[in-house]
Structures are given as C-alpha cells and as structure tokens.
Design a protein around this motif. Structure first.
Motif, PDB file in Angstrom:
ATOM      1  N   LEU A  68     -24.139 -11.385   3.807  1.00  0.00           N
ATOM      2  CA  LEU A  68     -22.765 -11.866   3.718  1.00  0.00           C
ATOM      3  C   LEU A  68     -22.475 -12.916   4.783  1.00  0.00           C
ATOM      4  N   GLN A  69     -22.939 -12.689   5.984  1.00  0.00           N
ATOM      5  CA  GLN A  69     -22.733 -13.670   7.055  1.00  0.00           C
ATOM      6  C   GLN A  69     -23.464 -14.975   6.746  1.00  0.00           C
ATOM      7  N   ALA A  70     -24.658 -14.884   6.163  1.00  0.00           N
ATOM      8  CA  ALA A  70     -25.403 -16.089   5.798  1.00  0.00           C
ATOM      9  C   ALA A  70     -24.677 -16.844   4.686  1.00  0.00           C
ATOM     10  N   GLU A  71     -24.126 -16.125   3.705  1.00  0.00           N
ATOM     11  CA  GLU A  71     -23.378 -16.781   2.628  1.00  0.00           C
ATOM     12  C   GLU A  71     -22.121 -17.456   3.161  1.00  0.00           C
ATOM     13  N   ILE A  72     -21.426 -16.785   4.072  1.00  0.00           N
ATOM     14  CA  ILE A  72     -20.221 -17.378   4.661  1.00  0.00           C
ATOM     15  C   ILE A  72     -20.577 -18.622   5.449  1.00  0.00           C
ATOM     16  N   ALA A  73     -21.670 -18.552   6.218  1.00  0.00           N
ATOM     17  CA  ALA A  73     -22.099 -19.721   6.993  1.00  0.00           C
ATOM     18  C   ALA A  73     -22.511 -20.854   6.065  1.00  0.00           C
ATOM     19  N   ALA A  74     -23.209 -20.547   4.966  1.00  0.00           N
ATOM     20  CA  ALA A  74     -23.629 -21.587   4.024  1.00  0.00           C
ATOM     21  C   ALA A  74     -22.413 -22.192   3.333  1.00  0.00           C
ATOM     22  N   GLN A  75     -21.432 -21.375   2.977  1.00  0.00           N
ATOM     23  CA  GLN A  75     -20.217 -21.877   2.339  1.00  0.00           C
ATOM     24  C   GLN A  75     -19.433 -22.754   3.302  1.00  0.00           C
ATOM     25  N   ALA A  76     -19.351 -22.362   4.562  1.00  0.00           N
ATOM     26  CA  ALA A  76     -18.644 -23.166   5.567  1.00  0.00           C
ATOM     27  C   ALA A  76     -19.354 -24.496   5.771  1.00  0.00           C
ATOM     28  N   ALA A  77     -20.678 -24.459   5.781  1.00  0.00           N
ATOM     29  CA  ALA A  77     -21.435 -25.705   5.951  1.00  0.00           C
ATOM     30  C   ALA A  77     -21.256 -26.602   4.734  1.00  0.00           C
ATOM     31  N   ALA A  78     -21.221 -26.018   3.536  1.00  0.00           N
ATOM     32  CA  ALA A  78     -21.023 -26.808   2.318  1.00  0.00           C
ATOM     33  C   ALA A  78     -19.625 -27.404   2.291  1.00  0.00           C
ATOM     34  N   ASP A  79     -18.628 -26.641   2.707  1.00  0.00           N
ATOM     35  CA  ASP A  79     -17.260 -27.154   2.756  1.00  0.00           C
ATOM     36  C   ASP A  79     -17.139 -28.276   3.781  1.00  0.00           C
ATOM     37  N   ALA A  80     -17.774 -28.116   4.933  1.00  0.00           N
ATOM     38  CA  ALA A  80     -17.725 -29.156   5.950  1.00  0.00           C
ATOM     39  C   ALA A  80     -18.457 -30.393   5.482  1.00  0.00           C
TER      40      ALA A  80
END
Length: 88
Positions: A68-80
């Motif tokens: 879950l933390q990896a998915e959140i980090a990947a989503q944040a990186a994709a949004d940025a």
C-alpha cells in the motif's frame, strides 16, 4: 561451623531418615502423571500452532502495508509527474 559440630548433626539426620518400603525401580507416576504430561503436551502444541498463526498474520499485514505504501508513493510520483508535464 566446624566439622566437629556437623558430624553429630549429620549422623542424627541420617539415622532419622527411614528406609523406603518400596522398590524404587517399580515406582511409576500412574494415570495422574500420564494425564498431567498429556495436558502439558497438548497445551504446548496448541500454543505453538497459535504462535505460528499469529506470526503468519503479522507477516501478511506487513507485506500488505508495504504494498500500500509503494502504491501511494507511485501514485504521488505519477501525480507529480503529470502536473509537471502539464505546466511545461
């Protein structure tokens, strides 16, 4: 205490100890001893099973938390990255 004082004391204790009236080679714990050991063995097995289950559950929870933390980090990186590409 000196040996002179202990010697008579030890002889009194040794003389007061009655000899056993049973054959020490044939004494057994009997059914009560068997039941007690069986209860301890069953309890130990149940505790080991419960511990293994709890350790497995904690391991799965930690793996899911990491995912879950990896998915959140990947989503944040994709949004940025999307915001950065949209402004440029």
């Amino acid at each position: 205490m000196s040996l002179v004082v202990l010697a008579p004391l030890l002889s009194i204790v040794a003389a007061a100890t009655p000899s056993p009236e049973f054959d020490p080679n044939t004494v057994t714990p009997g059914p009560a001893g068997f039941v007690a050991i069986a209860v301890v063995a069953v309890g130990t097995v149940l505790l080991a099973i419960d511990m293994a289950r709890r350790v497995r559950r904690n391991t799965y929870r930690a793996e899911i938390q990491e995912r879950l933390q990896a998915e959140i980090a990947a989503q944040a990186a994709a949004d940025a990255g999307a915001e950065g590409n949209g402004k440029a």
